[in-house]
Design a protein around this motif. Sequence first.
Motif, PDB file in Angstrom:
ATOM      1  N   LEU A 185       0.656 -13.273   3.095  1.00 44.87           N
ATOM      2  CA  LEU A 185       0.010 -13.081   1.795  1.00 44.87           C
ATOM      3  C   LEU A 185      -1.321 -12.340   1.917  1.00 44.87           C
ATOM      4  O   LEU A 185      -1.979 -12.085   0.913  1.00 44.87           O
ATOM      5  CB  LEU A 185      -0.217 -14.437   1.118  1.00 44.87           C
ATOM      6  CG  LEU A 185       1.042 -15.167   0.619  1.00 44.87           C
ATOM      7  CD1 LEU A 185       0.720 -16.616   0.263  1.00 44.87           C
ATOM      8  CD2 LEU A 185       1.646 -14.443  -0.584  1.00 44.87           C
ATOM      9  N   GLY A 186      -1.698 -12.031   3.148  1.00 46.28           N
ATOM     10  CA  GLY A 186      -2.943 -11.303   3.383  1.00 46.28           C
ATOM     11  C   GLY A 186      -4.182 -12.155   3.291  1.00 46.28           C
ATOM     12  O   GLY A 186      -5.295 -11.634   3.139  1.00 46.28           O
ATOM     13  N   LEU A 187      -4.015 -13.484   3.398  1.00 48.98           N
ATOM     14  CA  LEU A 187      -5.143 -14.398   3.195  1.00 48.98           C
ATOM     15  C   LEU A 187      -5.823 -14.853   4.479  1.00 48.98           C
ATOM     16  O   LEU A 187      -6.903 -15.447   4.424  1.00 48.98           O
ATOM     17  CB  LEU A 187      -4.662 -15.637   2.425  1.00 48.98           C
ATOM     18  CG  LEU A 187      -4.046 -15.381   1.046  1.00 48.98           C
ATOM     19  CD1 LEU A 187      -3.519 -16.686   0.475  1.00 48.98           C
ATOM     20  CD2 LEU A 187      -5.061 -14.757   0.107  1.00 48.98           C
ATOM     21  N   MET A 188      -5.199 -14.605   5.643  1.00 46.99           N
ATOM     22  CA  MET A 188      -5.731 -15.155   6.880  1.00 46.99           C
ATOM     23  C   MET A 188      -7.171 -14.715   7.171  1.00 46.99           C
ATOM     24  O   MET A 188      -7.986 -15.548   7.607  1.00 46.99           O
ATOM     25  CB  MET A 188      -4.821 -14.817   8.052  1.00 46.99           C
ATOM     26  CG  MET A 188      -5.117 -15.626   9.307  1.00 46.99           C
ATOM     27  SD  MET A 188      -4.929 -17.427   9.048  1.00 46.99           S
ATOM     28  CE  MET A 188      -3.133 -17.569   9.037  1.00 46.99           C
ATOM     29  N   ILE A 205      -2.467 -17.556  -5.729  1.00 47.63           N
ATOM     30  CA  ILE A 205      -1.321 -17.230  -4.879  1.00 47.63           C
ATOM     31  C   ILE A 205      -0.166 -18.156  -5.217  1.00 47.63           C
ATOM     32  O   ILE A 205      -0.361 -19.291  -5.663  1.00 47.63           O
ATOM     33  CB  ILE A 205      -1.653 -17.369  -3.370  1.00 47.63           C
ATOM     34  CG1 ILE A 205      -2.103 -18.813  -3.047  1.00 47.63           C
ATOM     35  CG2 ILE A 205      -2.693 -16.365  -2.945  1.00 47.63           C
ATOM     36  CD1 ILE A 205      -2.146 -19.122  -1.564  1.00 47.63           C
ATOM     37  N   GLU A 206       1.035 -17.656  -5.012  1.00 47.95           N
ATOM     38  CA  GLU A 206       2.223 -18.495  -5.123  1.00 47.95           C
ATOM     39  C   GLU A 206       2.610 -18.898  -3.710  1.00 47.95           C
ATOM     40  O   GLU A 206       2.970 -18.048  -2.890  1.00 47.95           O
ATOM     41  CB  GLU A 206       3.367 -17.754  -5.802  1.00 47.95           C
ATOM     42  CG  GLU A 206       4.551 -18.662  -6.110  1.00 47.95           C
ATOM     43  CD  GLU A 206       5.663 -17.946  -6.862  1.00 47.95           C
ATOM     44  OE1 GLU A 206       6.345 -18.600  -7.671  1.00 47.95           O
ATOM     45  OE2 GLU A 206       5.852 -16.733  -6.633  1.00 47.95           O
ATOM     46  N   TYR A 207       2.499 -20.192  -3.423  1.00 43.14           N
ATOM     47  CA  TYR A 207       2.721 -20.691  -2.059  1.00 43.14           C
ATOM     48  C   TYR A 207       3.929 -21.616  -2.059  1.00 43.14           C
ATOM     49  O   TYR A 207       4.033 -22.509  -2.897  1.00 43.14           O
ATOM     50  CB  TYR A 207       1.481 -21.436  -1.572  1.00 43.14           C
ATOM     51  CG  TYR A 207       1.551 -21.895  -0.134  1.00 43.14           C
ATOM     52  CD1 TYR A 207       1.210 -21.031   0.906  1.00 43.14           C
ATOM     53  CD2 TYR A 207       1.945 -23.189   0.185  1.00 43.14           C
ATOM     54  CE1 TYR A 207       1.263 -21.453   2.225  1.00 43.14           C
ATOM     55  CE2 TYR A 207       1.999 -23.613   1.500  1.00 43.14           C
ATOM     56  CZ  TYR A 207       1.667 -22.738   2.514  1.00 43.14           C
ATOM     57  OH  TYR A 207       1.723 -23.158   3.824  1.00 43.14           O
ATOM     58  N   ASP A 208       4.830 -21.364  -1.111  1.00 41.70           N
ATOM     59  CA  ASP A 208       6.038 -22.176  -0.987  1.00 41.70           C
ATOM     60  C   ASP A 208       5.882 -23.094   0.218  1.00 41.70           C
ATOM     61  O   ASP A 208       5.958 -22.648   1.365  1.00 41.70           O
ATOM     62  CB  ASP A 208       7.266 -21.278  -0.817  1.00 41.70           C
ATOM     63  CG  ASP A 208       8.574 -22.042  -0.998  1.00 41.70           C
ATOM     64  OD1 ASP A 208       8.536 -23.283  -0.964  1.00 41.70           O
ATOM     65  OD2 ASP A 208       9.616 -21.387  -1.164  1.00 41.70           O
ATOM     66  N   ALA A 209       5.634 -24.391  -0.046  1.00 39.93           N
ATOM     67  CA  ALA A 209       5.377 -25.340   1.042  1.00 39.93           C
ATOM     68  C   ALA A 209       6.607 -25.588   1.902  1.00 39.93           C
ATOM     69  O   ALA A 209       6.479 -25.912   3.085  1.00 39.93           O
ATOM     70  CB  ALA A 209       4.864 -26.654   0.479  1.00 39.93           C
ATOM     71  N   GLY A 210       7.812 -25.429   1.326  1.00 32.79           N
ATOM     72  CA  GLY A 210       9.026 -25.702   2.086  1.00 32.79           C
ATOM     73  C   GLY A 210       9.140 -24.884   3.354  1.00 32.79           C
ATOM     74  O   GLY A 210       9.202 -25.438   4.464  1.00 32.79           O
ATOM     75  N   PRO A 211       9.168 -23.549   3.267  1.00 33.35           N
ATOM     76  CA  PRO A 211       9.247 -22.722   4.479  1.00 33.35           C
ATOM     77  C   PRO A 211       8.064 -22.941   5.426  1.00 33.35           C
ATOM     78  O   PRO A 211       8.232 -22.901   6.647  1.00 33.35           O
ATOM     79  CB  PRO A 211       9.248 -21.298   3.921  1.00 33.35           C
ATOM     80  CG  PRO A 211       9.773 -21.427   2.538  1.00 33.35           C
ATOM     81  CD  PRO A 211       9.267 -22.743   2.041  1.00 33.35           C
ATOM     82  N   ALA A 212       6.872 -23.162   4.867  1.00 28.81           N
ATOM     83  CA  ALA A 212       5.697 -23.366   5.712  1.00 28.81           C
ATOM     84  C   ALA A 212       5.857 -24.616   6.570  1.00 28.81           C
ATOM     85  O   ALA A 212       5.570 -24.601   7.779  1.00 28.81           O
ATOM     86  CB  ALA A 212       4.448 -23.484   4.844  1.00 28.81           C
TER      87      ALA A 212
END
Length: 299
Positions: A185-188, A205-212
């Motif tokens: 997402l370019g946030l690092m 941001i739209e963050y998907d906790a599942g894959p993370a």
Amino acid sequence: VFTDHLIETANVMIVSLDARGRVIRFNPAAETITGYTLAELEGRDWFELLVPRDRYPEVHEEFEKLLKAGIPQVFENPIVTKAGEERYISWRNSEVTRSGAIVGVTSFGIDITERKRAQQALMESEESYRQMLEQSPLSIQVLNPAGYIEEVNPAWMDLWGVKEEELAALKDSWCILEDEQVASLGLMPLVKRAFRGERVDLPDIEYDAGPAFDEAGLPIEGARKRWVRAHLYPVLDAKGDVRRVVDVEEDVTERRRAEEKFRQMLVQSPLSIEIHDPAGYIEQANPAWMDLWGVENED
């Protein structure tokens, strides 16, 4: 004489009592702390005067329990000074015996009032922090300097669909500084600035906790995908080193969905719609308005 000199010049309280708790000896340090002179206390009951039973019944009860096993070597209790102020004293006690019988006690006392007050203030501060964390409607996670979770609040667990029994394993496995989704997402770079000691506001941001969580080796069945606005700020120690990074997240999912519905309505409406800013300039216009007035996108 040498012993008397030590007692008189010692910077700790030295109090000698007879077997009935009456004051025999009382050094200048004790006079300074209590406000009483030896002349005022000699022969009087130490406990009833400086530790009144009606004010401190628990102190008398505890001391009496300890006495059953002999005079306690170490004991802490509050006393009331002549001025009515409460002071906390840490005592180290030595029995005075004669022919095998206990005839009194000599106690060495250190005034620990300020330490007690600091401890109480710390406890109250920690309790206030705990209540703030628990009751905050905003999602909060506290990260250690390596990027792993130290603690989270209930709002964070609700936001990302994490259960209490899953949290311990998640703390050991997920690291924000190793999160590929954060990087993609370019946030690092922004996140790393927070870990270097800067306060950082992230864009929505739209963050998907599942894959993370899957990437961290901990699949969580109820993990959720949400739009969030995050604010990261470091907690520094006295040397200015980062001890923790606090991530406060606002769930803006419903607002983003409402905005998307409005955008779709605007685009699909057969009626001409134009939206003006407070200064009266056109902010948005839909295709029907552009067709009506013959305006192209580039115009």
